[in-house]
Design an enzyme around this catalytic site. Structure first.
Site, PDB file in Angstrom:
ATOM      1  N   GLY A  42       1.895   2.361  10.694  1.00 36.76           N
ATOM      2  CA  GLY A  42       2.811   3.488  10.533  1.00 36.76           C
ATOM      3  C   GLY A  42       3.527   3.898  11.810  1.00 36.76           C
ATOM      4  CG  ASN A  76      -1.771   1.191   1.394  1.00 41.03           C
ATOM      5  OD1 ASN A  76      -1.861   2.009   0.473  1.00 41.03           O
ATOM      6  ND2 ASN A  76      -2.413   1.331   2.548  1.00 41.03           N
ATOM      7  CD  GLU A  93      -3.845  -2.731   7.319  1.00 39.67           C
ATOM      8  OE1 GLU A  93      -2.673  -2.844   6.994  1.00 39.67           O
ATOM      9  OE2 GLU A  93      -4.581  -1.818   6.915  1.00 39.67           O
ATOM     10  CE  LYS A 147      -0.271   3.217   4.698  1.00 44.56           C
ATOM     11  NZ  LYS A 147      -0.298   3.303   6.143  1.00 44.56           N
ATOM     12  CD  GLU A 161      -3.193   5.364   6.565  1.00 45.62           C
ATOM     13  OE1 GLU A 161      -3.114   5.378   5.321  1.00 45.62           O
ATOM     14  OE2 GLU A 161      -2.344   4.799   7.283  1.00 45.62           O
ATOM     15  CB  SER A 169       4.701  -1.629  12.151  1.00 46.94           C
ATOM     16  OG  SER A 169       4.288  -0.287  12.382  1.00 46.94           O
TER      17      SER A 169
HETATM   18  P1  PGA Z   1       2.461   0.379   7.685  1.00 50.66           P
HETATM   19  O1  PGA Z   1       1.017   0.522   6.994  1.00 50.66           O
HETATM   20  O2  PGA Z   1       3.066  -0.899   7.158  1.00 50.66           O
HETATM   21  O3  PGA Z   1       3.218   1.595   7.268  1.00 50.66           O
HETATM   22  O4  PGA Z   1       2.221   0.299   9.150  1.00 50.66           O
HETATM   23  C1  PGA Z   1       0.195  -0.593   6.842  1.00 50.66           C
HETATM   24  C2  PGA Z   1      -1.088  -0.199   6.145  1.00 50.66           C
HETATM   25  O5  PGA Z   1      -1.557   0.927   6.334  1.00 50.66           O
HETATM   26  O6  PGA Z   1      -1.674  -0.981   5.401  1.00 50.66           O
END
Ligand code: PGA
Length: 244
Positions: free
Chosen positions: A166, A8, A160, A10, A92, A205
């Site tokens: 993040g 992802n 998640e 983003k 998000e 993460s």
């Molecule tokens: P991250 O994001 O690996 O940066 O924690 C995971 C996600 O939002 O799918």
């Protein structure tokens, strides 16, 4: 069941970088795992044209077919471009853009009738976990999202936890396994026969270091990766771990 690895992106990278990056990932890919990249909507076509072996998915979509919905992308537009997957209800989207379970349910109902495979994202906030409400929260999100959805053939569910996204603070393998098992049980209860064949993945993460432990978990069929999916070496390592 093949493991599923989603990258992802983003709201990162530029159109001028996306093609080269996708090409490099496509080259690094080795068989035995399903990998889907989720670039920003504006880069879907470029990324799609740059890969042969990786899938390409959208980060979001809207459930109406067409019309006055400024800023939105329809399922038909994704199908027309050959986009195979879409995230639905990423935390998000829920937190920053105030998407609620009812909207997510409308999206899921529409996308399940299409050729686009949804990756439904669920997860509790830290306070909910601390209050012992993690399972109840995830169950509530799942049940509402699936309300009126007749078939869940192909559906992928991503657990998640919001506090792990993040933050560099991944869930422990035990917590990820325990929630994935719980979700599997709920899926089986709601759609008998689908508990076993529905892929349940973990996100939050995930990186080159913890992927080894995560990939051993019995009820976790893959990962959704944010930050580490933007790093060629690290994502290559993650793709490798997911192989059969
Ligand atoms: P991250 O994001 O690996 O940066 O924690 C995971 C996600 O939002 O799918």
């Amino acid at each position: 069941m093949k493991k599923f690895i989603g990258g992802n992106w983003k709201m990162n990278l530029l159109e001028s970088q996306a093609g080269e990056f996708a090409k490099a990932l496509d080259k690094a890919y080795e068989d035995g795992v399903e990998v889907v990249l989720f670039p920003p909507g504006l880069m879907l076509k470029t990324v799609k044209d740059s890969v042969n072996r990786l899938g390409v998915g959208a980060q979001n979509l809207y459930f109406e077919e067409k019309g006055a919905y400024t800023g939105e992308i329809s399922i038909g537009m994704l199908e027309d471009m050959g986009i195979s997957h879409s995230l639905i209800g990423h935390s998000e989207r829920r937190t920053v853009f105030l998407e609620d379970d009812v909207l997510i349910n409308s999206k899921l109902k529409a996308v399940m009738k299409s050729r686009v495979t949804p990756v439904l994202c669920l997860g509790e906030h830290l306070g909910q976990r601390k209050d012992g409400l993690a399972e109840a929260t995830v169950k509530g999100q799942l049940v509402t999202a699936l309300d009126g959805v007749e078939s869940i053939e192909g559906l992928i569910i991503a657990y998640e936890p919001v506090w792990a996204i993040g933050t560099g603070m991944s869930a422990t393998p035990e917590d990820a396994e325990s929630m994935a098992k719980f979700i599997r049980g709920e899926v089986e209860r709601l759609y008998p026969g689908f508990g076993k064949k529905t892929r349940i993945i973990y996100g939050g993460s995930v990186n080159g270091k913890n992927i080894g432990d995560i990939s051993k978990l019995e009820n976790v069929d893959g990962v959704l990766v944010g930050g580490a999916s933007l790093k060629l070496d690290e994502f290559t390592e993650i793709m490798r771990y997911g192989r059969d």
